[in-house]
Write a protein that holds these residues in place. Sequence first.
Motif, short mmCIF file in Angstrom:
data_model
loop_
_atom_site.label_atom_id
_atom_site.label_comp_id
_atom_site.label_asym_id
_atom_site.label_seq_id
_atom_site.Cartn_x
_atom_site.Cartn_y
_atom_site.Cartn_z
N ASN A 48 52.12 53.59 67.99
CA ASN A 48 51.22 53.11 66.93
C ASN A 48 51.97 52.26 65.91
N GLY A 49 53.24 52.54 65.69
CA GLY A 49 54.04 51.68 64.82
C GLY A 49 54.18 50.28 65.40
N LEU A 50 54.40 50.22 66.71
CA LEU A 50 54.47 48.93 67.39
C LEU A 50 53.13 48.20 67.29
N LEU A 51 52.04 48.92 67.52
CA LEU A 51 50.72 48.31 67.44
C LEU A 51 50.45 47.77 66.05
N LEU A 52 50.76 48.54 65.03
CA LEU A 52 50.54 48.09 63.65
C LEU A 52 51.35 46.83 63.36
N ALA A 53 52.62 46.82 63.77
CA ALA A 53 53.46 45.64 63.55
C ALA A 53 52.90 44.42 64.28
N ALA A 54 52.45 44.61 65.52
CA ALA A 54 51.89 43.49 66.28
C ALA A 54 50.61 42.97 65.64
N LEU A 55 49.76 43.87 65.16
CA LEU A 55 48.52 43.43 64.52
C LEU A 55 48.80 42.69 63.21
N LEU A 56 49.76 43.18 62.45
CA LEU A 56 50.09 42.51 61.19
C LEU A 56 50.70 41.14 61.41
N SER A 111 44.22 46.34 74.98
CA SER A 111 45.35 46.71 75.82
C SER A 111 45.92 48.05 75.39
N ALA A 112 46.11 48.24 74.08
CA ALA A 112 46.65 49.50 73.58
C ALA A 112 45.71 50.66 73.93
N PHE A 113 44.41 50.45 73.79
CA PHE A 113 43.43 51.49 74.10
C PHE A 113 43.51 51.88 75.58
N GLY A 114 43.54 50.88 76.45
CA GLY A 114 43.60 51.14 77.89
C GLY A 114 44.89 51.82 78.31
N PHE A 115 46.01 51.32 77.83
CA PHE A 115 47.29 51.92 78.20
C PHE A 115 47.45 53.31 77.60
N ASN A 116 46.93 53.53 76.40
CA ASN A 116 46.99 54.87 75.80
C ASN A 116 46.20 55.86 76.65
N GLY A 117 45.03 55.46 77.11
CA GLY A 117 44.24 56.32 77.99
C GLY A 117 44.97 56.62 79.28
N ALA A 118 45.65 55.61 79.83
CA ALA A 118 46.40 55.81 81.08
C ALA A 118 47.56 56.79 80.87
N VAL A 119 48.24 56.68 79.75
CA VAL A 119 49.34 57.61 79.46
C VAL A 119 48.79 59.02 79.29
N ASN A 120 47.67 59.15 78.60
CA ASN A 120 47.08 60.48 78.43
C ASN A 120 46.66 61.09 79.76
N LEU A 121 46.12 60.27 80.67
CA LEU A 121 45.78 60.77 82.00
C LEU A 121 47.04 61.21 82.75
N PRO A 132 44.00 36.58 63.89
CA PRO A 132 42.79 37.35 64.20
C PRO A 132 42.33 37.21 65.65
N GLN A 133 42.52 36.04 66.27
CA GLN A 133 42.07 35.83 67.64
C GLN A 133 42.86 36.68 68.63
N ALA A 134 44.06 37.07 68.30
CA ALA A 134 44.90 37.84 69.22
C ALA A 134 44.72 39.34 69.04
N MET A 135 43.98 39.76 68.02
CA MET A 135 43.88 41.19 67.73
C MET A 135 43.04 41.95 68.75
N ALA A 136 41.93 41.38 69.20
CA ALA A 136 41.07 42.08 70.16
C ALA A 136 41.80 42.37 71.47
#
Length: 94
Positions: free
Chosen positions: A52-60, A73-83, A64-68
């Motif tokens: 999440n620290g990496l994600l926050l740094a990347a978003l900052l 990507s973070a949502f999908g990969f986080n779900g994959a790691v949780n699985l 705006p066009q690159a945020m979605a």
Amino acid sequence: MIQSSAYEGSPESATGAWARAFAFGAVFAALAWLGVTQTSYEGRIAALWPANGLLLAALLASRPQAMAPLLASAFGFNGAVNLAAGDAISIAPA
């Protein structure tokens, strides 16, 4: 900073943004897995979550066009790691 050298309206810029987001997601997943392995398995609550620290740094650092793509990507990969960590499919995306 995550940005495209192509014209913002061109298909190349959208493809490039998603390709960079996928590469970012792979790094995010590695850090998420590190966070999972460093938690106590009673409730799997992590004291530190470097992904999440990496994600926050990347978003900052992003436009705006690159945020979605980054968030998707973070949502999908986080779900994959949780699985991969053994979570049920109903709660893995959380």
